[in-house]
Write a protein that holds these residues in place. Structure first.
Motif, mmCIF file in Angstrom:
data_model
loop_
_atom_site.group_PDB
_atom_site.id
_atom_site.type_symbol
_atom_site.label_atom_id
_atom_site.label_comp_id
_atom_site.label_asym_id
_atom_site.label_seq_id
_atom_site.Cartn_x
_atom_site.Cartn_y
_atom_site.Cartn_z
ATOM 1 N N LEU A 155 0.753 -1.459 -0.047
ATOM 2 C CA LEU A 155 -0.006 0.029 -0.049
ATOM 3 C C LEU A 155 0.802 1.338 -0.029
ATOM 4 C CD1 LEU A 155 -3.002 1.078 0.243
ATOM 5 C CD2 LEU A 155 -2.758 1.213 2.508
ATOM 6 N N GLY A 156 2.007 1.213 0.853
ATOM 7 C CA GLY A 156 2.827 2.517 0.730
ATOM 8 C C GLY A 156 3.453 2.617 -0.374
ATOM 9 N N GLY A 157 3.886 1.529 -1.195
ATOM 10 C CA GLY A 157 4.523 1.717 -2.614
ATOM 11 C C GLY A 157 3.514 2.423 -3.383
ATOM 12 N N LEU A 158 2.376 2.165 -3.351
ATOM 13 C CA LEU A 158 1.275 2.888 -4.330
ATOM 14 C C LEU A 158 0.861 4.093 -3.964
ATOM 15 C CD1 LEU A 158 -1.197 -0.210 -4.529
ATOM 16 C CD2 LEU A 158 0.460 0.384 -6.293
ATOM 17 N N LEU A 159 1.178 4.493 -2.684
ATOM 18 C CA LEU A 159 0.469 5.765 -2.241
ATOM 19 C C LEU A 159 1.596 6.721 -1.651
ATOM 20 C CD1 LEU A 159 -2.541 4.786 -0.142
ATOM 21 C CD2 LEU A 159 -2.473 5.348 -2.649
ATOM 22 N N PHE A 160 2.548 6.353 -1.159
ATOM 23 C CA PHE A 160 3.437 7.363 -0.549
ATOM 24 C C PHE A 160 4.007 8.427 -1.458
ATOM 25 C CE2 PHE A 160 7.187 8.856 1.366
ATOM 26 C CZ PHE A 160 7.171 9.040 2.706
ATOM 27 N N GLU A 161 4.500 7.835 -2.422
ATOM 28 C CA GLU A 161 5.241 9.128 -3.384
ATOM 29 C C GLU A 161 4.107 10.324 -3.913
ATOM 30 O OE1 GLU A 161 8.304 9.472 -7.026
ATOM 31 O OE2 GLU A 161 7.355 7.436 -6.583
ATOM 32 N N SER A 162 3.021 9.722 -4.439
ATOM 33 C CA SER A 162 2.195 10.670 -4.866
ATOM 34 C C SER A 162 0.883 11.102 -4.029
ATOM 35 C CB SER A 162 1.608 10.264 -6.373
ATOM 36 O OG SER A 162 2.778 10.007 -7.157
ATOM 37 N N PHE A 163 0.598 10.218 -3.088
ATOM 38 C CA PHE A 163 -0.599 10.632 -2.354
ATOM 39 C C PHE A 163 -0.311 10.513 -0.835
ATOM 40 C CE2 PHE A 163 -1.662 8.441 -6.345
ATOM 41 C CZ PHE A 163 -2.703 9.376 -6.805
ATOM 42 N N ARG A 164 0.643 11.275 -0.415
ATOM 43 C CA ARG A 164 1.094 11.143 1.146
ATOM 44 C C ARG A 164 0.237 11.760 2.037
ATOM 45 N NH1 ARG A 164 6.146 12.285 -0.799
ATOM 46 N NH2 ARG A 164 6.070 14.403 -0.667
ATOM 47 N N PHE A 165 -0.703 12.778 1.444
ATOM 48 C CA PHE A 165 -1.771 13.389 2.495
ATOM 49 C C PHE A 165 -2.894 12.340 2.708
ATOM 50 C CE2 PHE A 165 -5.905 15.528 2.754
ATOM 51 C CZ PHE A 165 -5.884 16.117 3.942
ATOM 52 N N LEU A 166 -3.306 11.592 1.673
ATOM 53 C CA LEU A 166 -4.239 10.431 1.896
ATOM 54 C C LEU A 166 -3.616 9.573 2.629
ATOM 55 C CD1 LEU A 166 -6.927 9.065 0.818
ATOM 56 C CD2 LEU A 166 -5.698 8.084 -1.017
ATOM 57 N N LEU A 167 -2.342 9.180 2.273
ATOM 58 C CA LEU A 167 -1.888 8.004 3.080
ATOM 59 C C LEU A 167 -1.913 8.364 4.704
ATOM 60 C CD1 LEU A 167 -0.378 5.337 3.184
ATOM 61 C CD2 LEU A 167 1.567 6.380 2.857
ATOM 62 N N PHE A 168 -1.301 9.496 5.159
ATOM 63 C CA PHE A 168 -1.168 9.973 6.527
ATOM 64 C C PHE A 168 -2.461 10.000 6.989
ATOM 65 C CE2 PHE A 168 3.451 11.818 5.457
ATOM 66 C CZ PHE A 168 3.875 10.738 5.933
#
Length: 434
Positions: A155-168
């Protein structure tokens, strides 16, 4: 033994720990990359080191306090800090704000919160479980942690780079739910018998003193230091601690020396495909992850029929042999076999290690001992980094020899711990080790 038979606190902790691990692993593995890009490799390494040290010191301090003030109160405080830090991590990486400084500060606070929670949560499980239940509990925790790490990293690989706000934001939401569960569903597990034996005029949390706050602070520091000095003088625990450091240090070699060696040395044709060293390293990690996810629970049920001495001996031998092969071999099939071996070995020795630890630590300083046990992982991580430096100076067969020495040393000290525990308490399942 069934999940429904466990104490309600344990069932809740296993479920919440799974989701906490899942969300944290979407963030932690990628923070090093983020920080190295934002503030440079040197500063990123320094910040990560500071985070580890702060987490370690927080765990040691709160481990002592937890044995005097109780578990739940401190866990709620720690989880509240976690919610606060994750909220501002999300804000610092939102469409309205992009603050590297705030990200670094809140990441540090989040690490401190995690350091506080770990020994208390472990102590809470020991408080309300029997020795027979712990074999099942720690096997189940091992499985849930590894599954959470796998899906969290994906999940982090999919979201961390481009969707950090959503992830956090998602991680913060999970943390809020965990806080509510702690407040309304978790019950205090530390009973008076845990600290009655240490009641003295020198302990400010057992006999409230009348001296000024400065003297109270001094008394607290002295008692805390005395507690950890006592732990360092506990020969049974230090033998176990040494065994853990040597065993876990091998695991920390996997993504350091072994990964680098495969990248530099390995290239082969495998099943008609050309695979590089990084591909081979990925295959090893996938084998480990899939095996744990598929067989950890049924395998754990099977090996509980076998004596602890046999399990720890066979497990450490398989575990060690797997890492020895990974240290020098460039034959694909042998590397795959070694991945299977060290995974089976880890599935065997890890739950027994946890049960043995629970039996060694005294009731009066349970969380403090568990905080000290957490140091073994920091020491092992240091040895893992040192192994990478040593590997740059010596050939792979020397590293294989060092791995063999470390693994056999861990087995020797684990066996010593088993024998000591069997002599101290012949009614336990470790009695067959005497």
């Amino acid at each position: 033994m069934k999940f429904t038979d466990l104490h309600s606190n344990i069932k809740i902790r296993i479920v919440t720990d799974f989701f906490t691990d899942l969300t944290q692993k979407t963030v932690l593995p990628f923070m090093g990359i983020y920080l190295s890009i934002q503030i440079g490799v040197g500063w990123a390494g320094l910040l990560l080191t500071v985070n580890i040290a702060a987490s370690m010191l927080a765990g040691l301090g709160v481990g002592y306090l937890s044995d005097r003030m109780g578990r739940k109160k401190l866990m709620v405080i720690a989880q509240s800090l976690q919610v606060f830090s994750l909220f501002w991590l999300a804000a610092a990486n939102s469409p309205w704000m992009n603050s590297v400084t705030l990200t670094c500060l809140m990441f540090l606070l989040s690490s401190i919160s995690s350091g506080i929670t770990a020994p208390i949560a472990s102590a809470m499980i020991v408080d309300v479980s029997s020795e027979q239940e712990r074999h099942y509990i720690y096997g189940l925790q091992y499985w849930t942690t590894n599954v959470a790490i796998t899906f969290g990293a994906l999940l982090g690989g999919l979201l961390f780079e481009s969707f950090r706000f959503l992830l956090f934001s998602l991680v913060c939401a999970e943390s809020i739910v965990t806080l509510l569960i702690l407040l309304f569903l978790i019950h205090e597990t530390m009973v008076n018998k845990h600290y009655v034996s240490i009641n003295s005029a020198n302990d400010p949390f057992v006999s409230p003193p009348s001296e000024p706050s400065g003297q109270l602070k001094s008394a607290l520091q002295n008692n805390m230091l005395n507690t950890y000095k006592k732990i360092l003088r506990d020969k049974r625990f230090m033998v176990f601690f040494t065994a853990t450091v040597l065993a876990v240090a091998l695991e920390f070699q996997l993504d350091k020396y072994i990964a680098v060696r495969l990248k530099n040395e390995f290239a082969s044709e495998f099943l008609g495909f050309h695979i590089s060293g990084l591909h081979m390293f990925s295959i090893v990690m996938i084998i480990n992850t899939v095996m744990v996810a598929l067989i950890a629970i049924p395998f754990g049920k099977y090996i509980r029929r076998i004596s602890s001495k046999t399990i720890i001996t066979a497990g450490m031998l398989l575990y060690t042999s797997g890492f020895v092969v990974l240290a020098f071999s460039n034959w694909a099939w042998l590397l795959i076999t070694s991945a299977v071996l060290f995974t089976i070995g880890e599935l065997m020795y890890s739950p027994v290690r946890q049960v043995l630890l629970a039996g060694i630590i005294p009731d009066s300083n349970r969380a403090a001992y568990l905080a000290a046990d957490g140091l073994s992982y920091n020491v092992a991580a240091l040895l893992g980094s040192l192994g990478l430096a040593i590997g740059a100076l010596f050939p792979s067969y020397v590293m294989a020899g060092l791995y063999l020495t470390a693994g056999l040393g861990a087995l020797f000290f684990f066996r010593m711990s088993l024998r000591a525990e069997a002599k101290r308490n012949p009614n336990t399942s470790f009695a067959d080790a005497s």
